[in-house]
Scaffold this motif. Structure first.
Motif, PDB file in Angstrom:
ATOM      1  N   GLY A   1      22.590  76.990  54.911  1.00  0.00           N
ATOM      2  CA  GLY A   1      23.354  77.523  54.435  1.00  0.00           C
ATOM      3  C   GLY A   1      25.046  77.310  54.201  1.00  0.00           C
ATOM      4  N   THR A   2      25.478  75.968  54.345  1.00  0.00           N
ATOM      5  CA  THR A   2      27.239  75.802  54.914  1.00  0.00           C
ATOM      6  C   THR A   2      27.263  75.695  52.861  1.00  0.00           C
ATOM      7  N   SER A   3      28.127  76.365  52.241  1.00  0.00           N
ATOM      8  CA  SER A   3      28.598  75.846  50.945  1.00  0.00           C
ATOM      9  C   SER A   3      30.415  75.970  51.124  1.00  0.00           C
ATOM     10  N   LEU A   4      30.933  74.933  50.509  1.00  0.00           N
ATOM     11  CA  LEU A   4      32.223  75.031  50.119  1.00  0.00           C
ATOM     12  C   LEU A   4      33.171  76.062  50.228  1.00  0.00           C
ATOM     13  N   LEU A   5      32.367  76.781  49.214  1.00  0.00           N
ATOM     14  CA  LEU A   5      33.114  78.445  49.108  1.00  0.00           C
ATOM     15  C   LEU A   5      32.972  79.216  50.572  1.00  0.00           C
ATOM     16  N   GLY A   6      31.745  79.574  51.123  1.00  0.00           N
ATOM     17  CA  GLY A   6      31.247  79.870  51.835  1.00  0.00           C
ATOM     18  C   GLY A   6      32.002  79.467  52.705  1.00  0.00           C
ATOM     19  N   LEU A   7      32.778  78.462  53.418  1.00  0.00           N
ATOM     20  CA  LEU A   7      33.901  78.369  54.114  1.00  0.00           C
ATOM     21  C   LEU A   7      35.265  78.354  53.821  1.00  0.00           C
ATOM     22  N   VAL A   8      35.323  78.656  52.435  1.00  0.00           N
ATOM     23  CA  VAL A   8      36.689  79.185  52.503  1.00  0.00           C
ATOM     24  C   VAL A   8      36.647  80.261  52.523  1.00  0.00           C
ATOM     25  N   LYS A   9      36.180  81.194  52.209  1.00  0.00           N
ATOM     26  CA  LYS A   9      35.368  82.726  52.502  1.00  0.00           C
ATOM     27  C   LYS A   9      35.584  83.135  54.009  1.00  0.00           C
ATOM     28  N   HIS A  10      34.986  82.575  54.345  1.00  0.00           N
ATOM     29  CA  HIS A  10      34.775  82.816  55.954  1.00  0.00           C
ATOM     30  C   HIS A  10      36.046  82.345  56.668  1.00  0.00           C
ATOM     31  N   VAL A  11      36.457  81.473  56.521  1.00  0.00           N
ATOM     32  CA  VAL A  11      38.135  81.341  56.741  1.00  0.00           C
ATOM     33  C   VAL A  11      39.120  82.047  56.689  1.00  0.00           C
ATOM     34  N   ALA A  12      39.573  83.237  55.699  1.00  0.00           N
ATOM     35  CA  ALA A  12      39.580  83.816  54.852  1.00  0.00           C
ATOM     36  C   ALA A  12      39.684  85.800  55.708  1.00  0.00           C
ATOM     37  N   TYR A  13      38.717  85.742  56.070  1.00  0.00           N
ATOM     38  CA  TYR A  13      37.960  86.732  57.072  1.00  0.00           C
ATOM     39  C   TYR A  13      38.585  86.499  58.723  1.00  0.00           C
ATOM     40  N   VAL A  14      38.837  85.160  58.940  1.00  0.00           N
ATOM     41  CA  VAL A  14      38.452  84.754  60.430  1.00  0.00           C
ATOM     42  C   VAL A  14      40.199  85.604  60.554  1.00  0.00           C
ATOM     43  N   GLN A  15      41.125  84.808  59.914  1.00  0.00           N
ATOM     44  CA  GLN A  15      41.934  85.160  59.667  1.00  0.00           C
ATOM     45  C   GLN A  15      42.613  86.126  59.941  1.00  0.00           C
ATOM     46  N   LEU A  16      42.004  86.761  59.001  1.00  0.00           N
ATOM     47  CA  LEU A  16      42.302  88.822  59.115  1.00  0.00           C
ATOM     48  C   LEU A  16      42.464  89.777  60.265  1.00  0.00           C
ATOM     49  N   GLY A  17      40.622  88.443  61.055  1.00  0.00           N
ATOM     50  CA  GLY A  17      40.727  89.570  62.403  1.00  0.00           C
ATOM     51  C   GLY A  17      41.159  88.913  62.992  1.00  0.00           C
ATOM     52  N   TYR A  18      41.248  87.655  62.913  1.00  0.00           N
ATOM     53  CA  TYR A  18      42.186  87.222  64.681  1.00  0.00           C
ATOM     54  C   TYR A  18      43.811  87.224  64.854  1.00  0.00           C
ATOM     55  N   LEU A  19      44.742  87.383  63.248  1.00  0.00           N
ATOM     56  CA  LEU A  19      45.959  87.214  63.403  1.00  0.00           C
ATOM     57  C   LEU A  19      46.560  88.467  62.192  1.00  0.00           C
ATOM     58  N   GLY A  20      45.614  89.635  62.156  1.00  0.00           N
ATOM     59  CA  GLY A  20      45.696  90.609  61.901  1.00  0.00           C
ATOM     60  C   GLY A  20      45.408  92.323  62.915  1.00  0.00           C
ATOM     61  N   GLU A  21      44.034  92.376  62.481  1.00  0.00           N
ATOM     62  CA  GLU A  21      43.652  93.221  63.372  1.00  0.00           C
ATOM     63  C   GLU A  21      43.925  93.224  65.412  1.00  0.00           C
ATOM     64  N   VAL A  22      43.570  91.946  65.212  1.00  0.00           N
ATOM     65  CA  VAL A  22      43.938  91.392  66.946  1.00  0.00           C
ATOM     66  C   VAL A  22      45.182  92.179  67.573  1.00  0.00           C
ATOM     67  N   PHE A  23      45.493  91.682  66.905  1.00  0.00           N
ATOM     68  CA  PHE A  23      46.964  92.054  67.115  1.00  0.00           C
ATOM     69  C   PHE A  23      48.185  93.516  66.534  1.00  0.00           C
ATOM     70  N   GLY A  24      47.254  94.704  66.006  1.00  0.00           N
ATOM     71  CA  GLY A  24      47.244  96.109  65.435  1.00  0.00           C
ATOM     72  C   GLY A  24      48.382  95.457  64.535  1.00  0.00           C
ATOM     73  N   ARG A  25      47.477  94.793  63.729  1.00  0.00           N
ATOM     74  CA  ARG A  25      48.342  94.693  62.334  1.00  0.00           C
ATOM     75  C   ARG A  25      47.350  94.682  61.185  1.00  0.00           C
ATOM     76  N   PRO A  26      46.870  95.314  60.352  1.00  0.00           N
ATOM     77  CA  PRO A  26      45.590  95.526  59.685  1.00  0.00           C
ATOM     78  C   PRO A  26      46.137  95.326  58.598  1.00  0.00           C
ATOM     79  N   SER A  27      45.541  94.193  58.094  1.00  0.00           N
ATOM     80  CA  SER A  27      46.151  93.347  56.497  1.00  0.00           C
ATOM     81  C   SER A  27      45.409  95.279  54.905  1.00  0.00           C
ATOM     82  N   GLY A  28      44.404  96.230  55.841  1.00  0.00           N
ATOM     83  CA  GLY A  28      44.695  96.951  54.309  1.00  0.00           C
ATOM     84  C   GLY A  28      43.523  95.917  53.310  1.00  0.00           C
TER      85      GLY A  28
END
Length: 202
Positions: free
Chosen positions: A38-65
Motif C-alpha cells: 500500500g505504499t503511496s506518495l502522500l502516505g509517505l509524506v504523512k508518515h514522515v510528518a508524524y515521525v518528526q513530531l514524535g522523535y523531535l517532539g514528544e521524545v524530548f518533552g516538546r509536544p507539538s499540540g
C-alpha cells in the motif's frame, strides 16, 4: 565543524526531496497504492510528518499540540495513507509544521540532551539528540528513496529532485536499451536463456 548544522542540513535536503515527489500529480496518483503493502506518495509524506513530531517532539518533552491519527481510536497504520476527506494541502501543511517543530527542538537542545523513546527496547530507550537526529536522517532518506521508486512507477519521472536528478542523462530509447541489458543479465544469471518478456511484464 558544526555537527548539528550538518545533520540538520542533510535532514532538510531529504525532506525537500520527499515532498517534491508530489509535484505535478493529480489526487489519484498522489494517493494511489503502488506496492502490495500500500505504499503511496502522500502516505509517505504523512508518515514522515508524524515521525518528526514524535522523535523531535514528544521524545524530548516538546509536544507539538497536534494530534495523531490513532488518538481518536483510528487504526494503528492510519499515518501511512491519505483518507478521502484529508486534503493534500492539509497533509503537506502538517509535514511543513512538523519540520519546523523538529528544527526548533534541534535548535533549543544540545546534541547530548537525552530523550525517551517509549517504543524502543529498554536498553536503547534514552538516546541523545545526536542519536535521534542520525536516526531521523536515515529514516527520512529511506522514505525519500521509496518515493523515488514510487514516482518512477507512476509516470516515469526519475531522480532525487528537479534540481539534482542524480541519474545519467538518457533518452527513453536509451533507457529501454539499458533496462533490456539488465533484464538479459538477470535471466542469464537465473538460468534462463530467453531474453523475451517474462510473464507479467508489460
Amino acid at each position: 565543524m558544526d555537527e548539528k548544522r550538518e545533520l540538520l542540513g542533510y535532514l532538510r535536503t531529504r525532506r525537500t526531496d520527499l515532498v517534491a515527489k508530489l509535484d505535478g500529480l493529480g489526487e489519484y496518483d498522489a494517493r494511489r497504492p503502488m506496492t502490495p503493502t500500500g505504499t503511496s506518495l502522500l502516505g509517505l509524506v504523512k508518515h514522515v510528518a508524524y515521525v518528526q513530531l514524535g522523535y523531535l517532539g514528544e521524545v524530548f518533552g516538546r509536544p507539538s499540540g497536534r494530534s495523531y491519527p490513532w488518538d481518536d481510536g483510528s487504526e494503528p497504520d492510519a499515518d501511512l495513507w491519505a483518507a478521502p476527506d484529508e486534503s493534500r494541502d492539509e497533509i503537506v501543511e502538517l509535514y511543513r509544521f512538523s519540520a519546523a517543530h523538529a528544527d526548533a527542538t534541534v535548535g533549543a537542545l544540545p546534541l547530548d540532551a537525552v530523550g525517551e523513546v517509549p517504543w524502543w527496547p529498554p536498553e536503547r530507550r534514552h538516546p541523545t539528540l545526536h542519536t535521534v537526529l542520525v536516526h531521523l536522517c536515515v529514516e527520512v532518506a529511506r522514505h525519500a528513496g521509496h518515493a523515488d521508486v514510487v514516482r518512477e512507477l507512476i509516470d516515469g519521472r526519475a531522480g532525487m529532485s528537479p534540481g539534482n536528478p542524480n541519474v545519467p542523462e538518457r533518452t527513453p530509447g536509451e533507457w529501454a536499451v539499458f533496462r533490456a541489458r539488465i533484464e538479459a543479465a538477470a535471466r542469464r544469471a537465473g538460468g534462463s536463456a530467453s531474453t523475451g518478456a517474462a510473464a507479467g511484464d508489460g
